[in-house]
Each structure stands twice: as structure tokens, then as C-alpha cells.
Enzyme design. Structure first.
Site, mmCIF file in Angstrom:
data_model
loop_
_atom_site.group_PDB
_atom_site.id
_atom_site.type_symbol
_atom_site.label_atom_id
_atom_site.label_comp_id
_atom_site.label_asym_id
_atom_site.label_seq_id
_atom_site.Cartn_x
_atom_site.Cartn_y
_atom_site.Cartn_z
ATOM 1 N N GLN A 1 -3.955 -1.178 9.895
ATOM 2 C CA GLN A 1 -4.013 -2.506 9.279
ATOM 3 C C GLN A 1 -4.635 -3.510 10.247
ATOM 4 O OE1 GLN A 1 -3.138 -3.273 6.016
ATOM 5 N NE2 GLN A 1 -4.044 -5.260 6.472
ATOM 6 N N LYS B 1 0.845 -1.200 0.000
ATOM 7 C CA LYS B 1 0.000 0.000 0.000
ATOM 8 C C LYS B 1 0.878 1.247 0.000
ATOM 9 C CE LYS B 1 -3.867 -2.317 2.258
ATOM 10 N NZ LYS B 1 -4.568 -2.642 3.502
ATOM 11 N N ASP C 1 -10.347 3.769 4.662
ATOM 12 C CA ASP C 1 -10.830 2.399 4.463
ATOM 13 C C ASP C 1 -12.357 2.386 4.386
ATOM 14 O OD1 ASP C 1 -8.824 0.491 4.172
ATOM 15 O OD2 ASP C 1 -8.351 0.510 6.321
#
Ligand code: NAP
Length: 289
Positions: free
Chosen positions: A96, A52, A119
Site C-alpha cells: 500500500q 481490499k 497493482d
């Protein structure tokens, strides 16, 4: 049969984002930035975060990694999230998952500022999506929608059956595809582990999406000829190979279009994260000016 190539489409979306990032920089004199927070030493999470960040840098975004030991107390993690919430250089925050067991994921997800929740997992962004006013769409389901739209697959009015109802894939995908909006407007059915007769539902679908984490679950007898099949699953077999939730070869013979694994939905997730980070930077700049 048409192969829905996520690798190629993700590259196209990254190029578009890179161009938009340069426009943003010349207009505002600063770069969109994503802060990644990694707790513990789960090898898969390390790889995801590394990919990412690499993708961010490739499109000209700033990226920071906050790597904390697995023993980090929840309060300390929340303090870091608060610090990032207040940092004007950071436009997106990615925590994460999964987090170590002693940390409550929902509490941490809720602590991320809704404007930096790239997200799209937080209650405000999910609520906006459910209410029909989406801000940031969760990345994997948004990637599925883009794969359909940019391959000219009609979603409006289609019968879509989604197998899987997780908060990160199945549930938000259902919300995205049933939005009252062009490129959505689908009739959506969601199946899960308590659904009585899954093949009964999948056989009626124009578009079948499988996101359950069971290797080769969807077999050819479970779809109607000409259906479009999106495989979100990523399963590593004992021999080290990767397979999806779809029994690819036999299903590909009767489907009109299908995503491969790897190279289908997977690459789209990161592309949509970059897209959200750029949107977040724009929104935050607008709010300050
Ligand atoms: P998850 O949180 O474990 O949820 C799995 C869902 O599948 C649940 O709703 C569960 O039902 C349902 N399910 C499990 N077994 C089933 C069965 N035999 N029949 C019907 N439904 C069943 O998984 P997830 O996070 O959504 O991930 C799903 C898969 O997608 C995994 O392989 C994951 O690696 C992959 N994934 C890929 C990406 C990507 O970027 N491509 C991103 C995220 C996830 P219940 O709710 O009833 O338990």
C-alpha cells in the site's frame, strides 16, 4: 444523461470473479491469495487495505495482512517482499502506497515479483503494457476502461482526453486506451499541469477523463454537449463531503454519460484488483505445471 454506476458494475465483476475463483479451487485444490503490506499508520491506507482484504475474502480468495511500524527500515521491508515473492500460497502482493519518507517507493515496487505485481505498477508490467502485450493492467485505469466498455460506449476511434499524467492513473490509462486492440484503439491526448489551454483539448473530446485531485475542476464550458465524462478524482472538502474533479451537476446536464463520485471509478479499482489476483494465480499455477 446516463449515470455510469461503478458500484453496480463492480458488484457484477466481483460476482464473476467469485464464480471463477470457485472454478479455480475445484480445479487446482487451492485458493488464489493476496498479501497486503501496510507500513505505518496512515488512516486512509488502513481503510483502503481493510476494504481490499474484505473484498478478497468475499470472493473466496485468501488474504494476509503484514502490518509494519512506520519506523521499519527499508531493508526489512524488502526482506518481507522477498519472502512473499517465494511463498507459493501468495499469488498477488499489494504494497500500500504511500510509504514512509525514508523508504524509496520505486525500489520497493521493483522488488515485487512481476508475476505477483497485481497493482501493475512495476516496470515489467508497465513495459509489457507500453509494448502492446499487457499482463496485469493497473487497477484504476482498467476500471475506467471497463466502465466504458460495459456501458457500450465506443472507445475504438474515439477522441479521448485524459487530464492527469500520474503513473497510477493518467499515464497507464493512456496506454490502455491506445492499445491496438478491440475495446481500445482510441486517439488519446494527455493534459497535465503544464498544458497551455486545457479547455481547448477537452472541448474536442468524445470521452474526457479527469484524474488530478482538484475539486470540481472540469466545468460545463470545458466539454462539448454529448461527451462522456469519467471522474477519477476523490477530494474531501472541509465539511467532510466527497467530491470528484468534475463539477457534477452542470456537467451532467450536457454530458451523455458520467460517473458519480462516490460510486463511480472508486469501487471499480478493488474489483479490478481481485481480477488481477485471479489472473496472477492462474499464471503462476500454469508456470509450475
Ligand atoms: P497525482 O499523482 O497527484 O497526479 C496528479 C496529476 O494531475 C499530475 O499529472 C498533475 O500534473 C496533474 N494536475 C494537477 N493539477 C492540475 C491542474 N490544475 N491542471 C492540469 N493538471 C493538473 O494524482 P493521482 O494519484 O493520479 O490521483 C488523481 C486523483 O484521482 C486524486 O483525487 C486521487 O485521490 C484520485 N484517485 C482515485 C482512485 C480511485 O480508485 N478512484 C485511484 C487513484 C487516484 P503534473 O504531472 O504536471 O504535476
Amino acid at each position: 444523461m446516463h449515470l455510469l454506476d461503478g458500484k453496480q458494475l463492480a458488484a457484477t465483476i466481483r460476482e464473476e470473479t467469485a464464480q471463477a475463483v470457485e472454478e479455480f479451487v475445484s480445479r487446482h485444490g487451492k485458493r488464489p491469495g493476496l498479501a497486503a503490506v501496510l507500513v505505518g499508520d496512515d488512516p486512509a491506507s488502513h481503510i483502503y487495505v481493510k476494504n481490499k482484504r474484505k473484498a478478497c475474502e468475499k470472493v473466496g480468495m485468501a488474504s494476509w495482512l503484514h502490518s509494519l511500524p512506520a519506523s521499519t527500515p527499508q531493508a526489512e521491508l524488502l526482506q518481507l517482499v522477498q519472502k512473499l515473492n517465494q511463498d507459493p500460497q501468495v499469488h498477488g502482493i499489494l504494497v500500500q502506497l504511500p510509504l514512509p519518507k525514508h523508504i524509496d517507493e520505486a525500489t520497493v515496487v521493483r522488488a515485487v515479483s512481476p508475476l505477483k505485481d497485481v497493482d501493475g505498477f512495476g516496470p515489467e508490467n508497465l513495459g509489457l503494457l507500453a509494448a502492446g502485450h499487457p499482463r496485469y493492467l493497473p487497477c484504476t485505469p482498467h476500471g475506467c476502461q471497463q466502465l466504458l466498455l460495459r456501458n457500450n460506449i465506443e472507445i475504438d476511434g474515439a477522441n479521448v482526453v485524459i487530464v492527469g499524467r500520474s503513473n497510477i492513473v493518467g499515464k497507464p490509462l493512456a496506454l490502455i486506451l491506445m492499445q491496438k486492440a478491440k475495446g481500445a484503439n482510441a486517439t488519446v491526448t494527455v493534459c497535465h499541469s503544464r498544458t497551455r489551454d486545457i479547455p481547448h483539448w477537452t472541448r474536442q473530446a468524445d470521452i474526457v477523463v479527469v484524474a488530478i485531485g482538484r475539486p470540481r475542476f472540469l466545468t460545463a464550458d470545458m466539454i462539448r454537449p454529448g461527451a462522456v465524462v469519467i471522474d477519477v478524482g476523490i477530494n474531501r472538502l472541509e465539511d467532510g463531503s466527497l467530491v470528484g474533479d468534475v463539477d457534477f451537476e452542470p456537467v451532467a446536464k450536457i454530458a451523455s454519460a458520467i460517473t458519480p463520485v462516490p460510486g463511480g471509478v472508486g469501487p471499480m479499482t478493488i474489483a479490478m484488483l481481485l481480477h488481477n489476483t485471479l489472473c496472477a494465480a492462474r499464471l503462476q499455477i500454469e508456470q509450475r505445471s
